[in-house]
Design an enzyme around this catalytic site. Sequence first.
Site, PDB file in Angstrom:
ATOM      1  N   GLU A   1       0.829  -1.206   0.000  1.00 34.38           N
ATOM      2  CA  GLU A   1       0.000   0.000   0.000  1.00 34.38           C
ATOM      3  C   GLU A   1       0.862   1.254   0.000  1.00 34.38           C
ATOM      4  O   GLU A   1       0.526   2.243  -0.657  1.00 34.38           O
ATOM      5  CB  GLU A   1      -0.962   0.024   1.185  1.00 34.38           C
ATOM      6  CG  GLU A   1      -1.857   1.242   1.121  1.00 34.38           C
ATOM      7  CD  GLU A   1      -3.202   1.070   1.793  1.00 34.38           C
ATOM      8  OE1 GLU A   1      -3.951   2.057   1.765  1.00 34.38           O
ATOM      9  OE2 GLU A   1      -3.508  -0.010   2.314  1.00 34.38           O
TER      10      GLU A   1
ATOM     11  N   HIS B   1      -0.277 -14.124  -0.656  1.00 31.45           N
ATOM     12  CA  HIS B   1       1.076 -14.416  -0.169  1.00 31.45           C
ATOM     13  C   HIS B   1       1.447 -15.813  -0.679  1.00 31.45           C
ATOM     14  O   HIS B   1       0.799 -16.794  -0.336  1.00 31.45           O
ATOM     15  CB  HIS B   1       1.120 -14.334   1.354  1.00 31.45           C
ATOM     16  CG  HIS B   1       0.612 -13.039   1.878  1.00 31.45           C
ATOM     17  ND1 HIS B   1       1.186 -11.814   1.549  1.00 31.45           N
ATOM     18  CD2 HIS B   1      -0.441 -12.744   2.683  1.00 31.45           C
ATOM     19  CE1 HIS B   1       0.518 -10.853   2.152  1.00 31.45           C
ATOM     20  NE2 HIS B   1      -0.471 -11.381   2.836  1.00 31.45           N
TER      21      HIS B   1
ATOM     22  N   SER C   1       7.111 -17.771   1.665  1.00 27.17           N
ATOM     23  CA  SER C   1       7.531 -17.176   2.938  1.00 27.17           C
ATOM     24  C   SER C   1       8.975 -16.685   2.835  1.00 27.17           C
ATOM     25  O   SER C   1       9.723 -17.055   1.938  1.00 27.17           O
ATOM     26  CB  SER C   1       7.393 -18.193   4.071  1.00 27.17           C
ATOM     27  OG  SER C   1       8.175 -19.334   3.812  1.00 27.17           O
TER      28      SER C   1
ATOM     29  N   HIS D   1      -4.813   0.731 -14.313  1.00 31.20           N
ATOM     30  CA  HIS D   1      -5.831   1.668 -14.808  1.00 31.20           C
ATOM     31  C   HIS D   1      -5.599   3.022 -14.155  1.00 31.20           C
ATOM     32  O   HIS D   1      -5.438   3.103 -12.936  1.00 31.20           O
ATOM     33  CB  HIS D   1      -7.239   1.168 -14.463  1.00 31.20           C
ATOM     34  CG  HIS D   1      -8.302   2.189 -14.733  1.00 31.20           C
ATOM     35  ND1 HIS D   1      -8.748   2.470 -16.005  1.00 31.20           N
ATOM     36  CD2 HIS D   1      -8.995   2.998 -13.904  1.00 31.20           C
ATOM     37  CE1 HIS D   1      -9.676   3.423 -15.931  1.00 31.20           C
ATOM     38  NE2 HIS D   1      -9.836   3.756 -14.662  1.00 31.20           N
TER      39      HIS D   1
END
Length: 142
Positions: A61, A88, A91, A105
Amino acid sequence: MDKIKTLKFFNDWCKNTLMETLSIEFIDVGEDFLTAKMPVDSRVHQPMGLLHGGASVALAESVGSSATMLFLDPEKFEVRGIEISANHLKSKRAGTVFATAKIIHKGRSLHLWEIRIVDEQDQLISLCKLTNMVLPKRKVND
């Protein structure tokens, strides 16, 4: 675009934020992408000693929301992440992960990004998708 200036802007922008806490550093930028790295150590581990999925999502983010700013005037617009999803796939216990946000977009009010998080060997750790809303900048009193 001045690559060095742009990376400095993003790295300076992150002072005293979660990005600084997680040692996220922006390292590459282009016309339609932004890349950052994050160390994998005990600060971003879950109890089993693996990279916490939430830390990966915070990285995704951070990169995706910052990347939207590549297309905006920060004096006039703000960004809000409104939806994020993450798969995910592998690991990681130690080292560094690299997140690259690429635009899917680019609308006037919504931007959709794909963020690939990979390790030092370019193995896919997480695949994320982020939707950002572009808002006119408000005065502090609004």
